[in-house]
Design a protein around this motif. Structure first.
Motif, PDB file in Angstrom:
ATOM      1  N   ASP A 198      26.106  34.835  22.959  1.00 14.46           N
ATOM      2  CA  ASP A 198      24.640  34.841  23.068  1.00 14.46           C
ATOM      3  C   ASP A 198      24.126  33.909  24.159  1.00 14.46           C
ATOM      4  N   LEU A 199      24.934  32.918  24.524  1.00 15.43           N
ATOM      5  CA  LEU A 199      24.505  31.968  25.556  1.00 15.43           C
ATOM      6  C   LEU A 199      24.651  32.550  26.962  1.00 15.43           C
ATOM      7  N   GLN A 200      25.433  33.614  27.065  1.00  9.23           N
ATOM      8  CA  GLN A 200      25.670  34.240  28.381  1.00  9.23           C
ATOM      9  C   GLN A 200      24.629  35.339  28.576  1.00  9.23           C
ATOM     10  N   THR A 201      23.481  34.971  29.158  1.00  9.21           N
ATOM     11  CA  THR A 201      22.385  35.941  29.287  1.00  9.21           C
ATOM     12  C   THR A 201      22.471  36.766  30.567  1.00  9.21           C
ATOM     13  N   ASN A 202      23.105  36.229  31.609  1.00  7.58           N
ATOM     14  CA  ASN A 202      23.296  36.965  32.855  1.00  7.58           C
ATOM     15  C   ASN A 202      24.763  37.345  32.981  1.00  7.58           C
ATOM     16  N   VAL A 203      25.043  38.630  33.075  1.00  4.71           N
ATOM     17  CA  VAL A 203      26.426  39.099  33.085  1.00  4.71           C
ATOM     18  C   VAL A 203      26.679  39.944  34.340  1.00  4.71           C
ATOM     19  N   PHE A 204      27.550  39.443  35.200  1.00  7.01           N
ATOM     20  CA  PHE A 204      27.983  40.219  36.360  1.00  7.01           C
ATOM     21  C   PHE A 204      29.130  41.137  35.946  1.00  7.01           C
ATOM     22  N   ILE A 205      29.140  42.338  36.499  1.00  4.02           N
ATOM     23  CA  ILE A 205      30.212  43.307  36.264  1.00  4.02           C
ATOM     24  C   ILE A 205      30.842  43.627  37.610  1.00  4.02           C
ATOM     25  N   THR A 206      32.143  43.369  37.737  1.00  5.35           N
ATOM     26  CA  THR A 206      32.839  43.598  38.993  1.00  5.35           C
ATOM     27  C   THR A 206      33.942  44.633  38.810  1.00  5.35           C
ATOM     28  N   GLU A 207      34.567  44.985  39.928  1.00  7.09           N
ATOM     29  CA  GLU A 207      35.724  45.892  39.864  1.00  7.09           C
ATOM     30  C   GLU A 207      36.990  45.135  39.495  1.00  7.09           C
ATOM     31  N   GLY A 208      37.314  44.098  40.253  1.00  4.91           N
ATOM     32  CA  GLY A 208      38.566  43.384  40.085  1.00  4.91           C
ATOM     33  C   GLY A 208      38.417  42.021  39.430  1.00  4.91           C
ATOM     34  N   ILE A 209      39.516  41.527  38.840  1.00  2.00           N
ATOM     35  CA  ILE A 209      39.493  40.236  38.147  1.00  2.00           C
ATOM     36  C   ILE A 209      39.216  39.093  39.115  1.00  2.00           C
ATOM     37  N   PHE A 210      39.792  39.144  40.300  1.00  2.00           N
ATOM     38  CA  PHE A 210      39.553  38.073  41.262  1.00  2.00           C
ATOM     39  C   PHE A 210      38.079  37.998  41.656  1.00  2.00           C
ATOM     40  N   ASP A 211      37.390  39.137  41.655  1.00  2.00           N
ATOM     41  CA  ASP A 211      35.957  39.125  41.921  1.00  2.00           C
ATOM     42  C   ASP A 211      35.203  38.425  40.780  1.00  2.00           C
ATOM     43  N   ALA A 212      35.608  38.713  39.536  1.00  2.00           N
ATOM     44  CA  ALA A 212      34.987  38.071  38.380  1.00  2.00           C
ATOM     45  C   ALA A 212      35.253  36.560  38.403  1.00  2.00           C
ATOM     46  N   LEU A 213      36.481  36.165  38.720  1.00  2.00           N
ATOM     47  CA  LEU A 213      36.826  34.745  38.785  1.00  2.00           C
ATOM     48  C   LEU A 213      36.061  34.055  39.905  1.00  2.00           C
ATOM     49  N   THR A 214      35.809  34.767  40.986  1.00  2.00           N
ATOM     50  CA  THR A 214      35.040  34.205  42.100  1.00  2.00           C
ATOM     51  C   THR A 214      33.629  33.847  41.667  1.00  2.00           C
ATOM     52  N   ILE A 215      33.006  34.727  40.901  1.00  2.00           N
ATOM     53  CA  ILE A 215      31.641  34.477  40.443  1.00  2.00           C
ATOM     54  C   ILE A 215      31.607  33.235  39.559  1.00  2.00           C
ATOM     55  N   GLU A 216      32.577  33.094  38.689  1.00  2.49           N
ATOM     56  CA  GLU A 216      32.632  31.907  37.836  1.00  2.49           C
ATOM     57  C   GLU A 216      32.881  30.652  38.661  1.00  2.49           C
ATOM     58  N   ALA A 217      33.762  30.760  39.661  1.00  4.52           N
ATOM     59  CA  ALA A 217      34.034  29.611  40.520  1.00  4.52           C
ATOM     60  C   ALA A 217      32.802  29.209  41.318  1.00  4.52           C
ATOM     61  N   ALA A 218      31.998  30.198  41.706  1.00  2.00           N
ATOM     62  CA  ALA A 218      30.850  29.936  42.572  1.00  2.00           C
ATOM     63  C   ALA A 218      29.648  29.387  41.816  1.00  2.00           C
ATOM     64  N   ILE A 219      29.286  30.026  40.696  1.00  2.00           N
ATOM     65  CA  ILE A 219      28.049  29.626  40.004  1.00  2.00           C
ATOM     66  C   ILE A 219      28.270  29.305  38.530  1.00  2.00           C
ATOM     67  N   GLY A 220      29.528  29.230  38.119  1.00  2.00           N
ATOM     68  CA  GLY A 220      29.833  28.792  36.758  1.00  2.00           C
ATOM     69  C   GLY A 220      29.553  29.804  35.675  1.00  2.00           C
ATOM     70  N   GLN A 221      29.387  31.092  36.019  1.00  2.00           N
ATOM     71  CA  GLN A 221      29.084  32.113  35.024  1.00  2.00           C
ATOM     72  C   GLN A 221      30.261  33.085  34.888  1.00  2.00           C
ATOM     73  N   PRO A 222      30.911  33.108  33.740  1.00  2.00           N
ATOM     74  CA  PRO A 222      31.996  34.080  33.537  1.00  2.00           C
ATOM     75  C   PRO A 222      31.498  35.503  33.764  1.00  2.00           C
ATOM     76  N   ALA A 223      32.355  36.347  34.297  1.00  2.00           N
ATOM     77  CA  ALA A 223      31.967  37.719  34.615  1.00  2.00           C
ATOM     78  C   ALA A 223      32.991  38.694  34.059  1.00  2.00           C
ATOM     79  N   ILE A 224      32.555  39.933  33.901  1.00  5.18           N
ATOM     80  CA  ILE A 224      33.417  41.012  33.411  1.00  5.18           C
ATOM     81  C   ILE A 224      34.000  41.763  34.600  1.00  5.18           C
ATOM     82  N   ALA A 225      35.269  42.144  34.515  1.00  2.00           N
ATOM     83  CA  ALA A 225      35.906  42.992  35.527  1.00  2.00           C
ATOM     84  C   ALA A 225      36.434  44.243  34.850  1.00  2.00           C
ATOM     85  N   LEU A 226      36.138  45.390  35.422  1.00  2.00           N
ATOM     86  CA  LEU A 226      36.575  46.662  34.833  1.00  2.00           C
ATOM     87  C   LEU A 226      38.022  47.002  35.174  1.00  2.00           C
TER      88      LEU A 226
END
Length: 608
Positions: A198-226
């Protein structure tokens, strides 16, 4: 035994202190041991062993690892050989047959997957691959990213409900499939647990895992990768089971055609139930967000923060401001001279990028000649011209171009060169004339070899491919009524309307001028000047409303004016019947010299 079981047995039965003590002189210090590092020129004991963790680390050169890592580095052997050597010490043997059998299991069990991930996570420090892709040690530790030393692959675990359920193998050897999943398992989205947070209100959806990890590394928000833009079904199933509230989804797929298409598909599937937006890639020349991150971390942070702010307002003015500034400073904003002064005056400088210009021509007024001369004027300015001919074959077009060039070279000589087209057709030109003609042709080809592009056909399909590879293109079409649209049509009017839609897409996509010739409705073939208006265009609906400027070309009289050096000439009037950037009703008078395929501007009939 599986390889991971053998490794576990090695670590349980071989104490790291005892093993390293065989080769190094150890000094006990508190709960650890120190030694001179064997892997660099160490003067002070900087090599440390922690028995409680069965782990070593050198504070001098940074090397670290477990007993297997030490054996690899000290004996200069690969992972497989080190495991085999240590396994023999504890009474286990590994042969190639066993290794082969291990790789042929039909389906890995969950226990095998967990054991494999746990094993590989211990060797993450043995590869620079994560660092090269901008992934920090904290993220490596959080997600238990690992390295399979034996197979030279990095391991990206997938966790659901807090438990490891699968993984993705990224092979580092170029001759292997890039991404693989456990045997017998299909692709599973990464980080789906975010949907329940519930604390994760903004959710990025990416293609690859490295893209999702990049978003977390950049702005601290975990992301989903398909795990691939095509793997939307399972994600949507889980999403619709959970039905999270209060979340905004940001689709950030790869910056290519497939990624854009898949992003739109996912958006369409989500938009009726969830708050979802597609992140725009304008201005970022990278294939995905991780490549962007590797090149400029500060720009990625700004890019992602901007998406959080603006993605749900794609048509807001602020989204166009920066692009507009770049546009007005670029060459594309500048009007391009047509090479005809009177025409430039009517158009306020010439043709403008992103606009469609149409010349309506009655028979025998030199419409193709005029278009070819426009092309030549733009070629001389360094532009790349794409000519789609729906009527004439390229051989006929080239003959007209070269005959005009030949005629201009001989402009002050009263010779039959101005009727050279006929000589070529009847093969009656002299050898000297042919040599001169070939010289003119070769000179023209040398100047514009990669600037002029001629397509034959009645479809715009190939135009996209050609324009994609050019820097400063202008598209010319001869002529509209012969083109066939990609979509089926039921009438002439509908056909022209669909073609106009395709031309609009092209001019907007590539932001270029498009110039087209249109035939005129036979009902308008009258000599009554009062009828010279926009309605004279055949099927005029789309032409009337879609063009930036439209001109009617009309022969003023049927009596030719003769010039010994240029042959017969006719007075051609261009009446401006539509002008988005100026007034209509302006007349432009030119002389069409059919003998040398040339238009010349004149002020009145007494000029020549």
């Amino acid at each position: 035994m599986q390889t991971q079981d053998i490794i576990k047995a090695i670590k349980n039965k071989i104490d790291i202190v005892d093993y390293i003590g065989r080769y190094l002189s150890l000094q006990k210090e508190g709960n650890s041991y120190k030694a001179i590092c064997p892997f660099h020129a160490d003067k002070n004991p900087s090599f440390s062993i922690k028995p409680s963790e069965q782990f070593f680390h050198c504070f001098g050169c940074g090397v670290s690892g477990d007993v297997i890592t030490f054996a690899m580095k000290y004996h200069n052997v690969d992972f497989k050989e080190a495991v085999k050597m240590l396994a023999e010490e504890i009474g286990l043997s590994i042969d190639d047959k066993q290794a082969e059998n291990n790789t042929q299991d039909k389906k890995l069990s969950l226990d095998q997957i967990v054991a494999y991930v746990e094993m590989c996570s211990q060797y993450a420090k043995l590869t620079n691959y994560f660092a090269d892709r901008g992934i920090s040690p904290d993220i490596i530790k959080k997600y238990k990213l690992g390295y399979d030393v034996e197979n030279n692959t990095v391991i990206l675990p997938i966790v659901q409900e807090g438990q490891i359920v699968s993984y993705v193998r990224r092979n580092l050897d170029e001759n292997k499939t890039r991404y693989e999943f456990p045997k017998g398992h299909k692709a599973i989205p990464f980080n789906l647990d975010i949907l329940k947070d519930d604390l994760q209100t903004n959710v990025f959806i990416t293609e690859g895992i490295f893209d999702a990890l990049t978003i977390e590394a950049a702005i601290g928000q975990p992301a989903i990768a398909l795990n691939g833009c095509e793997n939307q079904k399972e994600f949507l199933q889980v999403l619709n089971q959970i039905k999270p509230k209060g979340k905004k989804f940001y689709i950030l797929f790869d910056n290519d055609e497939a990624g854009c298409k898949a992003a739109k598909q996912l958006f369409d599937k989500m938009k009726n139930q969830y708050e979802v937006a597609i992140c725009k890639w304008e201005g970022a020349p990278y294939k995905d967000i991780n490549e962007f991150w590797q090149n400029s971390q500060s720009e990625v942070i700004n890019f992602l923060l901007w998406q959080l702010k603006a993605a749900f307002y794609p048509y807001a003015l602020i989204n166009f401001a920066a692009q507009y500034v770049d546009f007005i400073k670029s060459e594309k904003f500048k009007a391009i001279s047509t090479g005809f002064k009177q025409l430039d005056d009517v158009l306020n400088g010439g043709f403008v990028a992103g606009n469609l210009y149409v010349f309506g021509a009655k028979p025998s007024v030199g419409k193709t000649t005029f278009l070819l001369q426009l092309i030549d004027n733009f070629l001389q300015q360094g532009y790349e011209c794409v000519f789609l001919s729906a009527e004439m074959p390229k051989e006929e077009i080239l003959t007209r171009i070269f005959c005009r060039e030949y005629g201009l070279k001989k402009a002050n000589v009263k010779v039959p060169a101005f009727d050279f087209y006929k000589k070529l057709r009847t093969q009656t030109a002299t050898e000297e004339e042919m040599q001169e003609f070939m010289f003119v042709m070769q000179d023209y080809i040398k100047r514009y070899a990669f600037k002029l592009h001629i397509l034959e056909g009645q479809s715009l399909d190939e135009v996209y491919y050609v324009l994609d590879h050019l820097q400063k293109p202008i598209l010319f079409v001869d002529y509209l009524q012969l083109l066939q649209p990609a979509k089926p049509c039921q009438s002439d009017k509908q056909r022209v309307d669909l073609i106009m839609q395709e031309l609009f897409e092209i001019k907007n996509k590539f932001l270029i001028p498009v110039v087209a010739i249109s035939s005129l409705n036979r009902e308008s073939y009258s000599d009554d000047n009062n009828k010279d208006d926009i309605k004279a265009f055949k099927e005029s609906g789309s032409i009337e409303y879609g063009t930036a400027a439209a001109f009617l070309m009309k022969r003023e009289d049927n009596k030719p004016i003769h010039d010994d050096y240029k042959g017969n000439g006719y007075t051609i009037n261009f009446k401006c019947v539509k002008n988005r950037y100026g007034s209509t009703g302006d007349d432009i008078t030119m002389r069409f010299w059919g003998g040398i395929y040339l238009f010349e501007e004149i002020e009145d009939d007494n000029t020549l």
